[in-house]
Design an enzyme around this catalytic site. Structure first.
Site, PDB file in Angstrom:
ATOM      1  N   GLY A 324       5.353   5.917  -1.824  1.00  0.00           N
ATOM      2  CA  GLY A 324       6.710   5.409  -1.962  1.00  0.00           C
ATOM      3  C   GLY A 324       6.724   4.071  -2.673  1.00  0.00           C
ATOM      4  CD  GLU A 325       5.241   0.315  -0.530  1.00  0.00           C
ATOM      5  OE1 GLU A 325       4.762  -0.542  -1.294  1.00  0.00           O
ATOM      6  OE2 GLU A 325       4.740   0.592   0.566  1.00  0.00           O
TER       7      GLU A 325
END
Length: 379
Positions: A324-325
């Site tokens: 993610g991120e």
């Protein structure tokens, strides 16, 4: 929006597709470079897409990309549906701001400025920089399985915040957005949105998330999405109501951000299942909006695959990066930049003029005779 009111129908009128005529011009220019058709694979397609988005041929190289991450906690994480403890999105934000997260490290390596927008992180606002928290709507979002994640006013506030961030980026000269999220419980909200909009069951969209959850956590997550679906399905005809029911402040802001980026003709690279879910909601609002987005990569999450298929977006890579991120979207950026550089810099091959293809004897350069004076005649 008309009269200051938030009317989502306006987006359908405001969003236009990237210029199809310019895209054809870019394709014709590519054919004049002399490289065989298909020699550059998807790089050709990306270059033509960027030319249409910029409305110019040759395309401009991507010089001012920006990574934008929307952050928030979700009340549903308290059920133990995530590999991370509930209420710990602030640790993701701090690691990113300190330059220690995978996305921050890659952004630094690629020379991409990074912006974090706190929408509902569950910590005192004073623990984070003011420029990060200035759009915050609340601390954490409601538990989507039993209650609305936001009130109607909070939903509009979060949606408008996403629009405002998109305007700030466009006004600041950003020419490409790398989009991501910093959330705990966000993939559960994303799975609920995608299941509702694709008309499928919870088990079909429930993945392992960015932390690689075990079977027991997967079952809890599946049950939470199932319960959230009971609340989401009656609201799916009203996208603001749907966002209020299950999305949370960060996903709601992401949706407004994506739509306003399309209004402002700012291309976006999507990351994983969270940005895919918000893009799917945005597509329901304005069907032309997905033409402004690229899917950075396939994460392996079943919900992301369903959402991208529904929007006809093919991932640029199949890295299965589930951190993610925005990490997967950031990994796609060099490919997009390479496509822009090639589309901008490859020279066109000039075809020989048939009028110049004459008999060499007629110019006195062959073996025949000629009345044309030569340097030897002067001696």
């Amino acid at each position: 929006m008309r009269d200051g009111s938030l009317n989502l129908d306006d987006f359908d009128d405001l969003i236009e597709r990237p210029h199809s005529g310019i895209r054809r011009d870019a394709e014709e220019r590519r054919l004049r470079t002399g490289l065989p058709p298909g020699a550059l694979g998807r790089l050709d397609e990306l270059g033509e897409w960027l030319a249409a988005a910029q409305a110019q041929v040759p395309v401009k190289p991507v010089r001012s990309p920006r990574m934008v991450l929307f952050a928030g906690d979700h009340g549903v994480a308290g059920l133990g549906v995530s590999a991370r403890p509930a209420g710990t999105a602030h640790t993701l934000v701090r690691a990113t701001l300190d330059g220690h997260s995978p996305a921050a490290i890659l952004a630094r390596e690629f020379g991409v400025p990074l912006r974090v927008v706190d929408m509902s992180v569950d910590c005192p606002a004073g623990e984070l920089p003011a420029e990060v928290t200035r759009h915050r709507v609340r601390r954490s979002s409601g538990r989507l399985d039993t209650e609305d994640s936001l009130t109607a006013d909070e939903t509009e506030q979060a949606f408008r915040a996403g629009m405002a961030v998109a305007d700030e980026e466009a006004d600041g000269g950003t020419d490409l957005i790398v989009l991501g999220d910093l959330s705990v419980g966000g993939t559960t909200a994303a799975g609920t949105l995608i299941a509702a909009l694709c008309g499928t069951d919870a088990s079909v969209v429930t993945g392992r998330g960015g932390g690689g959850i075990d079977d027991l956590v997967w079952m809890r997550k599946c049950a939470a999405i199932r319960d959230g679906l009971r609340r989401a399905r009656p609201a799916q005809g009203d996208q603001l109501r749907l966002l209020a029911a299950v999305a949370g402040a960060d996903l709601t802001a992401l949706t407004g951000f994506l739509l306003q980026c399309a209004v402002r003709r700012t291309p976006v690279i999507l990351d994983g299942v969270v940005s895919a879910a918000c893009a799917l909601v945005a597509q329901r609002v304005a069907f032309r909006a997905p033409d402004w987005w690229l899917a950075g990569q396939s994460t392996g999450e079943p919900a992301q695959a369903k959402a991208l298929d529904r929007m006809a977006l093919e991932p640029l890579a199949d890295h299965h990066v589930s951190a993610g991120e925005g990490t997967g979207a950031l990994l796609a950026l060099p490919l997009v930049r390479a496509a822009a550089e090639l589309a901008a810099e490859l020279p066109e091959v000039t075809e020989p003029d048939p009028a110049d293809d004459t008999d060499p004897d007629a110019t006195g350069t062959g073996t025949g005779t000629s009345d044309t004076p030569s340097a030897l005649d002067a001696t």
